[in-house]
Motif scaffolding. Structure first.
Motif, PDB file in Angstrom:
ATOM      1  N   TYR A  24       4.028  -9.904  -6.520  1.00 58.63           N
ATOM      2  CA  TYR A  24       4.676  -8.459  -6.275  1.00 58.63           C
ATOM      3  C   TYR A  24       4.972  -8.440  -4.574  1.00 58.63           C
ATOM      4  O   TYR A  24       4.815  -7.239  -4.104  1.00 58.63           O
ATOM      5  CB  TYR A  24       4.043  -7.320  -7.078  1.00 58.63           C
ATOM      6  N   GLY A  25       4.523  -9.593  -3.981  1.00 60.82           N
ATOM      7  CA  GLY A  25       4.488  -9.457  -2.357  1.00 60.82           C
ATOM      8  C   GLY A  25       3.243  -8.657  -1.724  1.00 60.82           C
ATOM      9  O   GLY A  25       3.444  -8.411  -0.677  1.00 60.82           O
ATOM     10  N   ILE A  26       2.225  -8.711  -2.508  1.00 59.20           N
ATOM     11  CA  ILE A  26       1.183  -8.143  -1.978  1.00 59.20           C
ATOM     12  C   ILE A  26      -0.114  -9.227  -1.811  1.00 59.20           C
ATOM     13  O   ILE A  26      -0.204  -9.995  -2.686  1.00 59.20           O
ATOM     14  CB  ILE A  26       0.578  -7.051  -2.822  1.00 59.20           C
ATOM     15  N   ASP A  27      -0.640  -9.447  -0.570  1.00 58.05           N
ATOM     16  CA  ASP A  27      -1.587 -10.215  -0.445  1.00 58.05           C
ATOM     17  C   ASP A  27      -2.985  -9.413  -0.584  1.00 58.05           C
ATOM     18  O   ASP A  27      -3.442  -8.571   0.140  1.00 58.05           O
ATOM     19  CB  ASP A  27      -1.636 -10.750   1.244  1.00 58.05           C
ATOM     20  N   LEU A  28      -3.462  -9.823  -1.885  1.00 60.06           N
ATOM     21  CA  LEU A  28      -4.741  -9.102  -2.266  1.00 60.06           C
ATOM     22  C   LEU A  28      -5.820  -9.097  -1.219  1.00 60.06           C
ATOM     23  O   LEU A  28      -6.700  -8.276  -1.232  1.00 60.06           O
ATOM     24  CB  LEU A  28      -5.101  -9.449  -3.786  1.00 60.06           C
ATOM     25  N   ASP A  29      -6.004 -10.426  -0.604  1.00 59.90           N
ATOM     26  CA  ASP A  29      -7.004 -10.725   0.153  1.00 59.90           C
ATOM     27  C   ASP A  29      -7.020  -9.560   1.417  1.00 59.90           C
ATOM     28  O   ASP A  29      -7.717  -9.586   2.079  1.00 59.90           O
ATOM     29  CB  ASP A  29      -7.169 -12.176   0.649  1.00 59.90           C
ATOM     30  N   ALA A  30      -5.726  -9.239   1.747  1.00 57.51           N
ATOM     31  CA  ALA A  30      -5.606  -8.407   2.765  1.00 57.51           C
ATOM     32  C   ALA A  30      -5.958  -6.770   2.670  1.00 57.51           C
ATOM     33  O   ALA A  30      -5.784  -6.170   3.507  1.00 57.51           O
ATOM     34  CB  ALA A  30      -4.270  -8.479   3.443  1.00 57.51           C
TER      35      ALA A  30
END
Length: 181
Positions: free
Chosen positions: A167-173
């Motif tokens: 979904y275009g989201i870098d969860l690590d960020a």
């Protein structure tokens, strides 16, 4: 008690939770509970790609777990987990031991059981809900998916960070992942 196990789990993404709850119930599934879960995620020392420490409060138990992702297959995750008595005290202990939480995360989960297979309708902030199918064997996972009308192309073995990436989201960020107040 400490356990080290290979998870046998897949996800069906972007689901209609009411529709799947109805399918599960019609198949004979039993609703176990609805809960709000919270967790801290810590990098290992030294940091290792695909490996992290998770402190999680499910509403009924608190655990510390080392998660190791080896692949996106149904059997690609290994967990070593131990129960602890207090979420905040465990967080303080992990922090005092030198681990730094890289993120706080919440999700909501509706838990079901059908013929020994755990079915979790998960709601996470910023992404559509998904279903987790977790069983003791790979064959049970695939059989349950079929029973619920889900084929292999409807499913992924990806971990939550990989799902967010879809979904275009870098969860690590994302250091603080909560539902809007």
């Amino acid at each position: 008690m400490t356990t080290a196990v290979t998870e046998f789990e897949v996800k069906a993404l972007d689901i209609d939770p009411a529709d799947l709850a109805e399918r599960i119930q019609k198949a004979g599934g039993v609703h176990i509970t609805d809960r709000h879960m919270r967790r801290y995620v810590y990098d290992t020392v030294p940091a290792v790609a695909g490996k992290w420490v998770r402190l999680r409060d499910t509403g009924t138990e608190v655990t510390v777990c080392v998660k190791e992702i080896h692949s996106s297959r149904v059997d690609g995750t290994r967990e070593t987990e131990v129960g602890v008595s207090d979420f905040d005290l465990a967080h303080a202990t992990l922090t005092a031991s030198g681990l730094t939480a890289r993120a706080y995360q919440e999700n909501r989960r509706s838990s079901w059981l059908l013929d020994g297979v755990r079915l979790e309708l998960d709601h996470w902030p910023l992404i559509p809900p998904y279903l987790e199918i977790e069983a003791d064997t790979e064959a049970e996972v695939w059989a349950m998916a079929g029973r619920l009308g889900l084929g292999p192309t409807d499913l992924t073995g990806e971990n939550t960070a990989a799902v967010y990436a879809r979904y275009g989201i870098d969860l690590d960020a994302v250091t603080d992942l909560r539902f809007p107040a």
